[in-house]
Design an enzyme around this catalytic site. Structure first.
Site, PDB file in Angstrom:
ATOM      1  N   LYS A 122     -60.565  17.922  34.936  1.00  0.00           N
ATOM      2  CA  LYS A 122     -59.718  18.221  36.165  1.00  0.00           C
ATOM      3  C   LYS A 122     -59.862  19.652  36.690  1.00  0.00           C
ATOM      4  O   LYS A 122     -59.961  20.025  37.922  1.00  0.00           O
ATOM      5  CB  LYS A 122     -58.129  18.269  35.604  1.00  0.00           C
ATOM      6  CG  LYS A 122     -57.902  16.641  35.421  1.00  0.00           C
ATOM      7  CD  LYS A 122     -56.313  16.550  35.131  1.00  0.00           C
ATOM      8  CE  LYS A 122     -55.725  17.274  34.143  1.00  0.00           C
ATOM      9  NZ  LYS A 122     -56.112  17.101  32.756  1.00  0.00           N
ATOM     10  N   ARG A 166     -46.961  14.455  34.716  1.00  0.00           N
ATOM     11  CA  ARG A 166     -47.290  13.785  33.608  1.00  0.00           C
ATOM     12  C   ARG A 166     -46.652  12.865  33.071  1.00  0.00           C
ATOM     13  O   ARG A 166     -46.836  12.310  32.040  1.00  0.00           O
ATOM     14  CB  ARG A 166     -47.755  14.906  32.429  1.00  0.00           C
ATOM     15  CG  ARG A 166     -48.888  15.550  32.450  1.00  0.00           C
ATOM     16  CD  ARG A 166     -49.138  16.656  31.553  1.00  0.00           C
ATOM     17  NE  ARG A 166     -50.344  16.795  30.797  1.00  0.00           N
ATOM     18  CZ  ARG A 166     -51.199  17.618  30.555  1.00  0.00           C
ATOM     19  NH1 ARG A 166     -50.981  18.786  31.486  1.00  0.00           N
ATOM     20  NH2 ARG A 166     -52.388  17.846  30.071  1.00  0.00           N
ATOM     21  N   ARG A 185     -64.821  23.333  23.401  1.00  0.00           N
ATOM     22  CA  ARG A 185     -64.756  23.909  24.587  1.00  0.00           C
ATOM     23  C   ARG A 185     -64.250  25.523  24.351  1.00  0.00           C
ATOM     24  O   ARG A 185     -63.547  25.799  23.427  1.00  0.00           O
ATOM     25  CB  ARG A 185     -63.417  23.253  25.370  1.00  0.00           C
ATOM     26  CG  ARG A 185     -62.920  24.028  26.667  1.00  0.00           C
ATOM     27  CD  ARG A 185     -62.069  23.120  27.366  1.00  0.00           C
ATOM     28  NE  ARG A 185     -60.844  22.909  27.108  1.00  0.00           N
ATOM     29  CZ  ARG A 185     -59.762  22.446  27.719  1.00  0.00           C
ATOM     30  NH1 ARG A 185     -60.266  21.802  28.935  1.00  0.00           N
ATOM     31  NH2 ARG A 185     -58.629  22.298  27.216  1.00  0.00           N
ATOM     32  N   ARG A 207     -59.091  27.294  22.436  1.00  0.00           N
ATOM     33  CA  ARG A 207     -57.617  27.168  22.563  1.00  0.00           C
ATOM     34  C   ARG A 207     -56.953  26.549  20.954  1.00  0.00           C
ATOM     35  O   ARG A 207     -57.567  25.740  20.510  1.00  0.00           O
ATOM     36  CB  ARG A 207     -57.136  26.129  23.436  1.00  0.00           C
ATOM     37  CG  ARG A 207     -57.001  26.627  24.676  1.00  0.00           C
ATOM     38  CD  ARG A 207     -57.036  25.919  26.060  1.00  0.00           C
ATOM     39  NE  ARG A 207     -56.065  24.797  26.003  1.00  0.00           N
ATOM     40  CZ  ARG A 207     -55.909  23.782  26.872  1.00  0.00           C
ATOM     41  NH1 ARG A 207     -56.526  23.796  28.031  1.00  0.00           N
ATOM     42  NH2 ARG A 207     -54.801  23.109  26.587  1.00  0.00           N
ATOM     43  N   ARG A 225     -52.451  14.961  21.704  1.00  0.00           N
ATOM     44  CA  ARG A 225     -52.293  15.137  23.002  1.00  0.00           C
ATOM     45  C   ARG A 225     -52.924  13.743  23.721  1.00  0.00           C
ATOM     46  O   ARG A 225     -52.362  13.237  24.764  1.00  0.00           O
ATOM     47  CB  ARG A 225     -53.185  16.156  23.911  1.00  0.00           C
ATOM     48  CG  ARG A 225     -52.438  17.575  23.346  1.00  0.00           C
ATOM     49  CD  ARG A 225     -53.390  18.826  23.403  1.00  0.00           C
ATOM     50  NE  ARG A 225     -54.100  19.080  24.687  1.00  0.00           N
ATOM     51  CZ  ARG A 225     -55.110  19.739  24.658  1.00  0.00           C
ATOM     52  NH1 ARG A 225     -55.945  20.077  23.385  1.00  0.00           N
ATOM     53  NH2 ARG A 225     -55.954  20.211  25.622  1.00  0.00           N
TER      54      ARG A 225
HETATM   55  P1  AMP Z   1     -53.499  21.552  29.930  1.00  0.00           P
HETATM   56  O1  AMP Z   1     -53.898  22.799  30.055  1.00  0.00           O
HETATM   57  O2  AMP Z   1     -53.519  20.687  31.008  1.00  0.00           O
HETATM   58  O3  AMP Z   1     -54.258  20.696  28.597  1.00  0.00           O
HETATM   59  O4  AMP Z   1     -51.994  21.468  29.283  1.00  0.00           O
HETATM   60  C1  AMP Z   1     -51.548  22.230  28.227  1.00  0.00           C
HETATM   61  C2  AMP Z   1     -50.339  21.862  27.559  1.00  0.00           C
HETATM   62  O5  AMP Z   1     -49.289  22.332  28.358  1.00  0.00           O
HETATM   63  C3  AMP Z   1     -50.036  20.262  27.352  1.00  0.00           C
HETATM   64  O6  AMP Z   1     -50.748  19.838  26.106  1.00  0.00           O
HETATM   65  C4  AMP Z   1     -48.483  20.134  27.388  1.00  0.00           C
HETATM   66  O7  AMP Z   1     -47.903  20.809  26.108  1.00  0.00           O
HETATM   67  C5  AMP Z   1     -48.169  21.500  28.388  1.00  0.00           C
HETATM   68  N1  AMP Z   1     -48.159  20.772  29.844  1.00  0.00           N
HETATM   69  C6  AMP Z   1     -49.315  20.932  30.798  1.00  0.00           C
HETATM   70  N2  AMP Z   1     -48.752  20.341  32.029  1.00  0.00           N
HETATM   71  C7  AMP Z   1     -47.542  19.489  31.653  1.00  0.00           C
HETATM   72  C8  AMP Z   1     -46.852  18.965  32.271  1.00  0.00           C
HETATM   73  N3  AMP Z   1     -46.906  18.279  33.835  1.00  0.00           N
HETATM   74  N4  AMP Z   1     -45.570  18.383  31.847  1.00  0.00           N
HETATM   75  C9  AMP Z   1     -45.078  18.889  30.316  1.00  0.00           C
HETATM   76  N5  AMP Z   1     -46.077  19.812  29.718  1.00  0.00           N
HETATM   77  C10 AMP Z   1     -47.208  19.971  30.143  1.00  0.00           C
END
Ligand code: AMP
Length: 225
Positions: free
Chosen positions: A16, A91, A130, A163, A174
């Site tokens: 993404k 999400r 990553r 991360r 996740r």
């Molecule tokens: P990402 O960088 O997209 O993998 O997001 C990292 C973390 O941020 C996720 O594992 C969630 O804990 C939180 N997060 C990101 N986007 C959302 C969302 N739309 N709703 C809830 N938690 C989110």
């Protein structure tokens, strides 16, 4: 003029961020990564960051209302005036409903949901290797797309990091959360005629070319309507 809005949909590690950045460069829509915004809130220790920190480390989802308020205020910033790409939002079905109200309220043009499809085992492999830039968010992979220097970003020269939630246990958690809470949005957006499926395997230029032709087709459809 109405703003164009795109949603990039798929689990973490599906590409993404990578494709959002390419779309931003070509079409001028602002890339908003909800995960990156949250990580910067955690880093600066804001009240939102403090609430999100532990949930993020464990790979869970931050409460809908906190996320919805954050997105609502972010898309009102002037850098979103030519449109925006939401990466990692919505999400949950609750967030999708709030997003629909937001689009209607601002009179935006909701172009499409681009669903990046990648099998789980590939996601685990990608995320476990990553490396991400602390400054510009650019991603690398230790084997498949290594930076010239494992410590530094090729693009901006800042520090790279692995991360905390890119460790195998958190990755699997996740993915489980994704399948349970986020995947139901596939049928939600299919029902609305908004979903475009993209198999994200193979050459980045080929995948991006397919994405561009989908965006162009959607934009053309909007111009005609
Ligand atoms: P990402 O960088 O997209 O993998 O997001 C990292 C973390 O941020 C996720 O594992 C969630 O804990 C939180 N997060 C990101 N986007 C959302 C969302 N739309 N709703 C809830 N938690 C989110």
């Amino acid at each position: 003029m109405p703003r164009s809005v795109l949603l990039l949909f798929g689990p973490s590690g599906s590409g993404k961020g990578t494709y959002s950045k390419l779309i931003e460069k070509k079409y001028g829509m602002k890339h908003l990564s909800v995960g990156d915004i949250l990580r910067s809130e955690v880093k600066t220790g804001t009240p939102l960051g403090l609430q999100a920190k532990t949930i993020m480390e464990k790979g869970g989802l931050v409460a809908d209302q906190l996320i919805i308020d954050m997105v609502r205020s972010r898309v009102q910033q002037p850098d979103c005036s030519a449109g925006y790409i939401l990466d990692g939002f919505p999400r949950t079905l609750g967030q999708a409903g709030a997003f629909q109200s937001l689009v209607e309220e601002y009179g935006d043009h909701f172009l499409a949901v681009l669903h990046l499809k990648v099998v789980d085992e590939m996601i685990v492999k990608r995320l476990a290797g990553r490396l991400q830039c602390t400054n510009c968010g650019m991603s690398f992979h230790v084997e498949e797309n290594p930076p010239k220097d494992v410590q530094k970003c090729d693009r901006c020269g800042e520090q790279l990091f692995h991360r905390d939630d890119d460790k195998e246990g958190a990755i699997r958690r996740r993915l489980e959360v994704y399948h349970r809470q986020t995947e139901p949005l596939v049928s939600y957006y299919t029902g609305q005629g908004m979903l475009e499926e993209i198999c994200n395997v193979g050459d980045i230029d080929d995948v991006f070319a397919r994405i561009c032709s989908l965006i162009d087709r959607r934009q053309e459809g909007l111009r005609r309507s």
